[in-house]
Design a protein around this motif. Structure first.
Motif, mmCIF file in Angstrom:
data_model
loop_
_atom_site.group_PDB
_atom_site.id
_atom_site.type_symbol
_atom_site.label_atom_id
_atom_site.label_comp_id
_atom_site.label_asym_id
_atom_site.label_seq_id
_atom_site.Cartn_x
_atom_site.Cartn_y
_atom_site.Cartn_z
ATOM 1 N N GLU A 1 3.938 0.997 7.908
ATOM 2 C CA GLU A 1 2.835 1.538 8.693
ATOM 3 C C GLU A 1 2.069 2.591 7.908
ATOM 4 O OE1 GLU A 1 2.057 4.545 10.532
ATOM 5 O OE2 GLU A 1 0.467 3.442 11.553
ATOM 6 N N PRO A 2 0.757 2.623 7.903
ATOM 7 C CA PRO A 2 -0.182 1.714 8.540
ATOM 8 C C PRO A 2 -0.831 0.723 7.573
ATOM 9 C CG PRO A 2 -1.334 3.718 8.033
ATOM 10 C CD PRO A 2 0.043 3.819 7.416
ATOM 11 N N TYR A 3 -0.095 0.306 6.535
ATOM 12 C CA TYR A 3 -0.650 -0.663 5.582
ATOM 13 C C TYR A 3 -1.226 -1.888 6.305
ATOM 14 C CZ TYR A 3 -0.726 -4.333 2.018
ATOM 15 O OH TYR A 3 -1.091 -5.375 1.203
ATOM 16 N N GLY A 4 -0.495 -2.354 7.312
ATOM 17 C CA GLY A 4 -0.885 -3.575 8.019
ATOM 18 C C GLY A 4 -2.257 -3.486 8.682
ATOM 19 N N ALA A 5 -2.706 -2.270 8.954
ATOM 20 C CA ALA A 5 -4.040 -2.119 9.535
ATOM 21 C C ALA A 5 -5.111 -2.510 8.522
ATOM 22 C CB ALA A 5 -4.243 -0.677 9.988
ATOM 23 N N PHE A 6 -4.799 -2.357 7.256
ATOM 24 C CA PHE A 6 -5.758 -2.675 6.191
ATOM 25 C C PHE A 6 -5.669 -4.131 5.762
ATOM 26 C CE2 PHE A 6 -5.002 1.829 6.005
ATOM 27 C CZ PHE A 6 -6.262 2.361 5.779
ATOM 28 N N CYS A 7 -4.458 -4.668 5.832
ATOM 29 C CA CYS A 7 -4.251 -6.015 5.302
ATOM 30 C C CYS A 7 -3.001 -6.601 5.922
ATOM 31 C CB CYS A 7 -4.106 -5.937 3.775
ATOM 32 S SG CYS A 7 -3.937 -7.550 3.006
ATOM 33 N N VAL A 8 -3.096 -7.843 6.375
ATOM 34 C CA VAL A 8 -1.935 -8.465 7.029
ATOM 35 C C VAL A 8 -0.944 -9.064 6.040
ATOM 36 C CG1 VAL A 8 -3.210 -8.935 9.144
ATOM 37 C CG2 VAL A 8 -3.138 -10.669 7.331
ATOM 38 N N ALA A 9 -1.308 -9.081 4.768
ATOM 39 C CA ALA A 9 -0.435 -9.699 3.768
ATOM 40 C C ALA A 9 0.127 -8.624 2.838
ATOM 41 C CB ALA A 9 -1.216 -10.734 2.967
ATOM 42 N N PRO A 10 1.387 -8.784 2.429
ATOM 43 C CA PRO A 10 1.997 -7.771 1.558
ATOM 44 C C PRO A 10 1.432 -7.830 0.142
ATOM 45 C CG PRO A 10 3.441 -9.661 1.767
ATOM 46 C CD PRO A 10 2.293 -9.901 2.709
ATOM 47 N N GLY A 11 1.571 -6.732 -0.572
ATOM 48 C CA GLY A 11 1.269 -6.732 -2.007
ATOM 49 C C GLY A 11 -0.200 -6.805 -2.356
ATOM 50 N N HIS A 12 -1.077 -6.781 -1.380
ATOM 51 C CA HIS A 12 -2.499 -6.896 -1.684
ATOM 52 C C HIS A 12 -3.100 -5.553 -2.091
ATOM 53 C CE1 HIS A 12 -2.002 -10.879 -0.226
ATOM 54 N NE2 HIS A 12 -3.277 -11.155 -0.206
ATOM 55 N N GLN A 13 -2.489 -4.486 -1.669
ATOM 56 C CA GLN A 13 -2.824 -3.132 -2.105
ATOM 57 C C GLN A 13 -4.008 -2.457 -1.416
ATOM 58 O OE1 GLN A 13 -2.442 -2.923 -6.557
ATOM 59 N NE2 GLN A 13 -1.617 -4.952 -6.186
ATOM 60 N N ILE A 14 -3.721 -1.221 -1.028
ATOM 61 C CA ILE A 14 -4.779 -0.340 -0.552
ATOM 62 C C ILE A 14 -5.183 0.555 -1.718
ATOM 63 C CG2 ILE A 14 -4.049 -0.426 1.849
ATOM 64 C CD1 ILE A 14 -2.818 2.378 1.467
ATOM 65 N N GLY A 15 -6.314 1.242 -1.559
ATOM 66 C CA GLY A 15 -6.813 2.092 -2.631
ATOM 67 C C GLY A 15 -6.870 3.552 -2.221
ATOM 68 N N PHE A 16 -7.316 4.353 -3.145
ATOM 69 C CA PHE A 16 -7.398 5.793 -2.944
ATOM 70 C C PHE A 16 -8.203 6.141 -1.697
ATOM 71 C CE2 PHE A 16 -9.881 9.685 -3.714
ATOM 72 C CZ PHE A 16 -8.863 10.610 -3.861
#
Lengths: 375, 375, 375, 375
Positions: free
Chosen positions: C310-325
């Motif tokens: 949490e809250p990576y999933g809000a940005f992307c439903v797939a793992p390993g795709h990466q959020i940024g700064f």
């Protein structure tokens, strides 16, 4: 502690591999409880002077400029062949005829037919054999095998293997004996045989294949700095699709022009419950992934070689301290001597070397015929 | 500062990709000096309630449960299609017929024939198109291309590309629409198209190929936890040998059962003077090797994305801070709008989407016929 | 779906951090179900022209060249301060006096005394506050905290933290406002505050410390390419020994001359049952080691950010795709708005910003007095 | 090839380090052109049986249960001490009195005073000495030194060094001799001495320091699985601020409870023109960053050990194949014998061992007195 029987080694060749074998013997006798007392009896090289110097340097008792002297030497129990592969067939057959066990560098022979003769002779004579696919001797590769065999990562589905280096990447690097088609091939025969060995070791027999081999640098100077060039007739890169007998599938690649790669003997093995990653450039590490690890905590584990990974502990009692390339040869020496002593042979023996050579040859044929071939 | 012309977006779909596109628009307008003022005009989804909720969440002015409403909306200048790929053909043709520019997710269509119709229609209408192969938009991929084009690593000899994930690795994962052969294929069509796009983008056109595709998990539960199963008719893994028009050769692989891999869109490119390595799992890094670096100091350099790597600096003025997956979509949005505005299109446009689809289809045929095919 | 109350944002500053905040708001409203509807109401910068341009670019409705206009604007519910830290005190106090919630960049103020006034004012007024220590918002840092709090790695024994970059590494880089002692310090105040924030967030309060700060580049050109130089009075590197209230101990370091480091906000946390490693240069990864993993299979796991974090999933439903700064800022925005809405504040609020500033100040005193100081 | 003079080795101890030294001798004589012919003459261990077994295993000609037998043996030219460090002083002084050169494991002695006596005796007698700080012998550390000395990374500004392992991380690990204060200390003396050696080797003399040492696990079982416990009086973790004589500054750390770390002998060295990173867990790699590399292409280069990195080539003619921990001992052996032969000693000799011991002792005092101390 009873006195062990002496076991005499006759080494042919003292170059890169000859020296590595000599270090392997010296280390093996210090770290392992071997079935024999190793006697570095006799070293042969192409002339007496060179052989003498090498024998002193590498710790052999005697030397000779004629490898055939080893055949008659009663103190020589095994002949260790580290010469270019075009010479293996003649030397090994002579050694076997003389009743010597044989430890031979890879690839076993330029052709599968020659390799088969060597297998048949050795098996008929009941002699032990070992082929120097040393990467198989890495405790981390043993760990990979243990993980696979135990079922920890489930049924193996796919394999990706590569052996890439860059020692032939420079187009100005001159023509050398490795490029002679008489040697049985180029990158595939030379280093592709390593990744074939690893694939078989870890996943099992290959049942069919489709290959694509290619010469990238089509001519090279006849020698350094010379304008005259010579055509290159062997492959610089080879790719192979494979089907394994157990149902898994995969790709293999060999490339000796992969600029920047020094020892990329890498594999990735994906199973139904996990995966394994390895690169020989970090030979003391194995990465393992378990799908059953709990959610949010899954990831490839970087496992460092440690005493619990047999036989790392023989070299060092502390984890993470690392063994080196030559230490792999010491493990190979141990396995050879145990095979001689009648233990269950860990291989790869001549039969395995022949199976690998068959695959090399089949891959060349597949590429030439542009079709899948059954093994 | 002159007032920019408004450019209305009509988005179809608000799932994984729809949301990512919406974020792309929101970010693009803040980080780039776009040729237009973006107007998030109208969002369509499968029913009015869902569409309304998505429009509010994603910042669209209006919503509709019928995507055909976008065709008639005068404020919609471009239609952005993020639905499953079986729907792309109908929607794109309708959009083009209505005179709208089209931004469409990948793969362009289930068949090359459909993709060709889409290209022809768009080109005949003189409309701009964009296909969502977003990995091409990474500043590190742009750096790779710049390094290749500049000749820094010499002539490109070999390429190794893979796109592997593990979202279909669990045999108990139920049958889903992605497994419907009507979609044009499995792993190769879905994610293999990404690595084909990357190969073409960096190395150029592929002139011939030989493929091997395979279904690893032959049946799956019809839904989660249900005993009844359904046969899987599409590929889980695909491998391709390729020859590029420029003489380079390589391999490509797609695998959606690679346990442990989350976003392994990786490539290795070897040239006569250097090499490049990349993994999308660390999308802000590129590794570069120069053979000309001096002896003893050669090694792959890990270059972190920095303002000098266009357009990273638009997102952040400091190096190493990292952009994310959704930021790639913002770059894609910029490129689409610049193509609309008549700048030199960066692509990939429908024509490129079609070329990729041709390769996908050819690879399936090659595998079925077990032979090399010219492109 | 009920209509949410509008919440007006007044932003001061549109440089590096101003733009990042604007992106944070734009993304937050699209990925999170926020308690309010964000209204980007008013943007202030140092003159009207610059403010106007920024407002258009960043999507604010209005702009002003006088930040004090925000105080009187009824549509502004919160003031977001992204100016240099010498200005935070005056602006925040004015904002609080005007009844506005305050979101302020770090470090909170040049002195702990000023920071304390800001805390007192905000708490007396019952207003929500947020300080921009954005690295704390990373889902991987949240995972680290969850691992620690759950006891998975046992009792925490030691901490090693560093924040190193190289933006001041070049001795020819000219004197800039960051070097003004009026700002409260150099590398320690600027980036050391980040690692202090992380240490407190993950391990808890610091009870005593001993610091060593140093100026490495003692003078710099007054501006680029000018011979005239100006003395540097603030620190380039700072090291701190710490004792935590819970008994753990550790070191912290800040360095803005660490050539080659772009965003080395790294920590290593060792507990009695495991360990955690993190580097902000790979912000989507966390490494975890469990001593309880079975023998021969132990190693640091590389966990990639995934929807379960949490809250990576809000940005992307797939793992390993990466959020940024910039996505970290979106999470910070969410946390600020939830604090405003009366949820349990995730912080860091002004009180936490003040505690960090106290540590900064204490570290400078410890170094000057060359002794341990209790906090 | 002239016959070399024999040089007899008398080894005391055959445990972890004794075996490693024996392997070092066996390898050194095969890979290097040493000034002498090594004669593994006599091995002593705590009783005759153990010594006999070890002598056979490790290839020594004779054995003894009494180390004093080595003093009188005329064939012993040098005594090699691999016993626990409380025994080094007595043994080394006796060896020197007997006119033997001395090769001794680290740390040199429990106290600086003892170490000083050993230096004085050896220097007065004109005998060669070597202390087993083997990590200094790594070709990659030699490369680091060469890079520093050549000025390639400019003036050295800061150093970060750590030596962390986890062999004492488990609180149930029983009390052992390493915890006896008579040994001169805990983690700092045992492994911190390694990182002090590295810091001095690469950056130069330390002029002042401030330390913080701590016992984390305050009592341990008297033996495995026993309820009775014994207090731990030595340090588990030590941190040191240092100033180098050349103006550089840094931190050092030793930690034997760092769960998950197996051989984290790491350093980071930042200069005005570049930087170097190293970890002993990947001992065949060095990372180098050059600020002068061109914009957009800067990054840490991962350099693999290769023949151009002396003396890697003596072990292997091919790059990237890797040497191991025991190979470092072979290099140490070479350096010792060259020092005996009168070449310029590469060290570390007893004087250097003493300087390191002084720093260890000073660090303990600094921590106890909570203040900076000049060296």
């Amino acid at each position: 502690m009873t006195q062990k029987r002496k076991f005499g080694i006759g080494l042919i060749g003292s170059g890169f591999m000859g020296k590595s074998h000599a270090l392997g013997f010296a280390t093996a006798r210090r770290v392992f409880d071997l079935p024999f007392e190793i006697d570095l009896a006799l070293l042969a090289d192409i002339n007496a002077t060179l052989a003498d110097r090498a024998a002193r340097a590498l710790g052999f008792r005697r030397s000779t400029g004629d490898w055939r002297d080893l055949l008659a030497a009663p103190e020589v129990d095994a002949i260790d062949i580290t010469t270019p592969n075009t010479l293996h067939h003649e030397m090994a057959l002579a050694a076997i005829a003389a009743g010597k066990h044989v430890y031979c560098e890879k690839p076993l022979a330029p052709t599968a037919a020659q390799a088969k003769e060597m297998v048949d002779a050795a098996e008929a004579a009941g002699l032990a054999t070992q082929v120097g696919f040393n990467y198989l001797k890495n405790p981390m590769v043993a760990l990979a095998k243990q993980i696979i065999v135990s079922g920890e990562i489930g049924e193996i589905r796919t394999f990706r293997g590569i052996h890439a280096e860059d020692y032939m990447a420079d187009p100005q690097a001159p023509w050398i004996w490795r490029l002679d088609p008489a040697g049985g091939g180029g990158a595939l025969a030379d280093i592709g045989s390593h990744i074939l060995a690893t694939a078989r070791h870890l996943v099992g027999p290959i049942s069919s294949l489709m290959a694509d081999v290619q010469t990238l640098i089509r001519e090279r100077p006849v020698s350094t700095g010379v304008a005259e060039s010579r055509a290159v007739e062997v492959d610089d890169v080879a790719r192979i699709f494979v089907r394994f007998a157990n149902g898994a599938s995969g790709t293999l690649e060999a490339n000796w022009t992969a600029m920047g790669r020094k020892m990329q003997h890498d594999f990735e093995i994906y199973g139904s419950k996990g995966a394994i990653l390895f690169t020989q450039e970090r030979l003391n590490e194995l990465q393992v992934y378990y799908a059953e690890d709990r959610t949010g905590r899954r990831g490839f584990r970087t496992v460092f070689a440690a005493p619990e990974h047999e036989p790392y502990g023989a070299f060092c009692v502390a984890p993470g301290h690392q063994i080196g390339f030559n230490d792999l040869k010491a493990i190979e020496v141990r396995d050879f001597l145990e095979a001689v002593a009648g233990g269950s042979p860990k291989g790869p023996d001549f039969r395995e070397g022949y199976e690998i050579q068959r695959l090399v040859q089949l891959a060349y044929r597949s590429s030439a015929e542009k079709r899948w071939l059954d093994v």
